[in-house]
Scaffold this motif. Structure first.
Motif, short mmCIF file in Angstrom:
data_model
loop_
_atom_site.label_atom_id
_atom_site.label_comp_id
_atom_site.label_asym_id
_atom_site.label_seq_id
_atom_site.Cartn_x
_atom_site.Cartn_y
_atom_site.Cartn_z
N PRO A 133 0.78 -1.17 0.01
CA PRO A 133 0.11 0.11 -0.14
C PRO A 133 0.94 1.40 -0.02
O PRO A 133 1.94 1.38 0.62
CB PRO A 133 -0.89 -0.24 1.35
CG PRO A 133 -0.71 -1.44 1.90
CD PRO A 133 0.52 -2.04 1.22
N LYS A 134 0.26 2.27 -0.43
CA LYS A 134 1.21 3.41 -0.61
C LYS A 134 1.49 4.37 0.61
O LYS A 134 2.22 4.94 0.73
CB LYS A 134 0.49 4.51 -1.84
CG LYS A 134 0.50 3.75 -3.23
CD LYS A 134 -0.32 4.80 -4.08
CE LYS A 134 -0.17 4.46 -5.50
NZ LYS A 134 0.55 3.15 -6.06
N ASP A 135 0.60 4.11 1.53
CA ASP A 135 0.49 4.78 2.96
C ASP A 135 1.52 4.23 3.85
O ASP A 135 1.78 4.47 4.92
CB ASP A 135 -0.78 5.06 3.52
CG ASP A 135 -1.30 3.51 3.77
OD1 ASP A 135 -1.11 2.63 3.11
OD2 ASP A 135 -2.30 3.60 4.70
N ILE A 136 2.32 3.19 3.41
CA ILE A 136 3.28 2.65 4.36
C ILE A 136 4.65 2.75 3.84
O ILE A 136 4.61 2.20 2.67
CB ILE A 136 2.99 1.12 5.05
CG1 ILE A 136 2.83 0.15 4.21
CG2 ILE A 136 1.68 1.37 6.06
CD1 ILE A 136 2.79 -1.15 4.70
N SER A 137 5.83 2.52 4.47
CA SER A 137 7.07 2.45 4.03
C SER A 137 7.51 0.96 3.82
O SER A 137 6.89 0.20 4.55
CB SER A 137 7.99 2.92 4.79
OG SER A 137 8.22 2.28 6.18
#
Length: 181
Positions: A133-137
């Protein structure tokens, strides 16, 4: 649910010995189903050395020996498997299941098998690793995997966390230098 797996169960530097006997209280063993070895050395005031070794086995009537990759790569497909061991004296109908976040189970979310008394069998689950997902590193992208084997009166389950890493292709650059001198 077994979650704590360690190579060293307990360590104590000094133990009181009375009449060549020592008592050691281990607060809690890790969840490993294995043979643990207790080793000790005694040094007397006049520098005589004595050593001892004892071992003991930790097992359950029904247990799982998992085979899980050290890490996963995004978009890859992998196989998660386990040997299901029946240490009981009766044949068992066993349901093995796999649960995991950030992995898609391609086939066989649960497997039904019959294992003869004091025998074992292999179960395998094919998975595909989901995109991050784009919201986690990338440092935070992991999967928690739980494998379970259960019969009508016995259960073993374990849970492990594994890293998911980015797909990458190493790039190498080679320079060739020649001199006419």
């Amino acid at each position: 649910l077994r979650t704590e797996f360690k190579k060293l169960a307990f360590y104590k530097w000094v133990v009181k010995v009375v009449n060549w006997k020592a008592t050691i209280n281990v607060p809690k063993l890790p969840d490993n189903l294995t043979t643990w070895i207790i080793k000790g050395y005694t040094i007397t005031p006049d520098t005589k050395v004595w050593s001892f070794q004892k071992d003991f086995k930790v097992q359950k009537q029904l247990n799982l020996l998992p085979s899980i990759p050290r890490f996963f790569i995004v978009w890859d497909e992998a196989e998660i498997s386990a040997i299901v061991v029946n240490n009981s004296n009766q044949d068992l109908d066993i349901k093995s299941t796999l649960e995991a976040d950030n992995l898609e189970i391609i086939w066989e979310q649960f497997i039904l098998i019959n294992i003869k008394a004091n025998s074992q069998d292999l179960v395998s689950f094919k998975v595909k690793i989901k995109d991050k997902p784009k919201d986690i590193s990338w440092n935070e992208y992991k999967t928690t995997i739980m494998i379970k084997a259960e019969s009508w009166n016995l259960l073993d389950s374990l849970q492990v966390e594994k890293n998911i890493i980015a797909y990458s292709t190493p790039e190498y650059t080679c320079l060739l230098y020649t001199s006419d001198a």
